[in-house]
Motif scaffolding. Sequence first.
Motif: not given
Lengths: 245, 181
Positions: A212-232, A234-241
Amino acid sequence: MSESFTLTIDGVEVTAQPGQSILQAADAAGVYIPRLCAHPELEAFGACRVCTVKVNGRPQAACTTPATKGMIVENDTPELNEHRRSLIEMLFVEGNHFCMFCERSGNCELQALAYRLGIDAPRHDYQYPARTLDGSHPEVFIDRNRCILCGRCVRASRDVDGKHVFDFVGRGKGKRIWIDAESRLADTPLEGEDKAVEVCPVGAILRKGAAYAAPIGRRLYDHDPIGADIEAKRVGAPAAKGGKS
Amino acid sequence: MSKPRVATASLAGCFGCHMSILDIDDRILQLIELVEFDKSPIDDYKGFTQRCAIGLIEGGCCNAENVHVLQDFRKNCDILIALGECAICGGIPAMRNTIPLRECLAEAYLDGPTVHNPSRRIPDDPEIPRLLNRVYPCHEVVKMDYYLQGCPPPADAIWAALTALLTNRPIQLPYELLKYD
Ligand code: SF4
Ligand code: FES
């Protein structure tokens, strides 16, 4: 160096290098193909089949299939995502995944895939298998209730740490991750800093004292889905949801 | 036109999901404009007074009484929502599902290190609901219509789901509101 070539994924032309798998080529191009057992620092294994895509109309594991020139790959389709949803749901009911008290929650790849694919509840009955936990080691514990048999720890320990602490025993429903010792994790050469400890996608192998090092809200997948880093990438890609597709 | 009625129950749960219902804060005022509460710990109605549009179920079934209440909800509600992890997968109470019931009871009433029980009797008064062999998720007992994940589900998810159902829209939660913890 040999020539790069192109293939298409979901109708988009992607450049690949010789020797790359479909998954690696897609990653480099900023196209996310869902995966669980694949890890960028480990040899491909092909265990989970979550990365299944259609290659020229036939289902293939993207992590073990080499990219070749002119391939037509389907990835983000309702049919394939439905298969992925089924696989993830089965993994959830086959183990004991109590997210509410799991230290990996919020940083877990299995859970994150369920979020991304919009799974609100598994359609199968929970099996509640009896599995064991080993807390004998001073730095690391293994909780087999959460193991999804991805084999990352097996490959990391053998190929990166050079120790072969983990391997599988049993078959089918009885298959388990086991250790290179008569009984206790403490009797293996495993150390807390080993790659095998770092790569577990779920909360099955965890370092002690780091919970529990990171509180809820600051964990890896709290706000951005898994894979968002890869999709980012992509040239001209819209933010993943996340959500159903 | 009379308002649609909402009923709620806590089965084998910790009341955390009910806390999360209250956590919608001042939207509770909007909610009571939209609905009338029927059988629920919120108003302390012990039985159904009329047919309800929506039943919110917290917790799975760990004893015979839970099963009875859940079946009663199914009979009296048009839509049943499994609210939270315990209703969906059994949750913390389901940790006993890998251990035979006899062993659980022996640990709790006979052999546990802090147990003082000179009669060596496991409570068996007929007033006490009988424990089931294991904890059952709600959908293994009756048909459930919707699932709201979370331990507890975020108040915003409960609000989004209720208002969607009450206005005949599909429930669509944004990414941040689908959480299993
Ligand atoms: S312990 Fe973790 S890394 Fe090893 S097989 Fe199980 S889920 Fe994979
Ligand atoms: S990621 Fe390809 S089979 Fe698991």
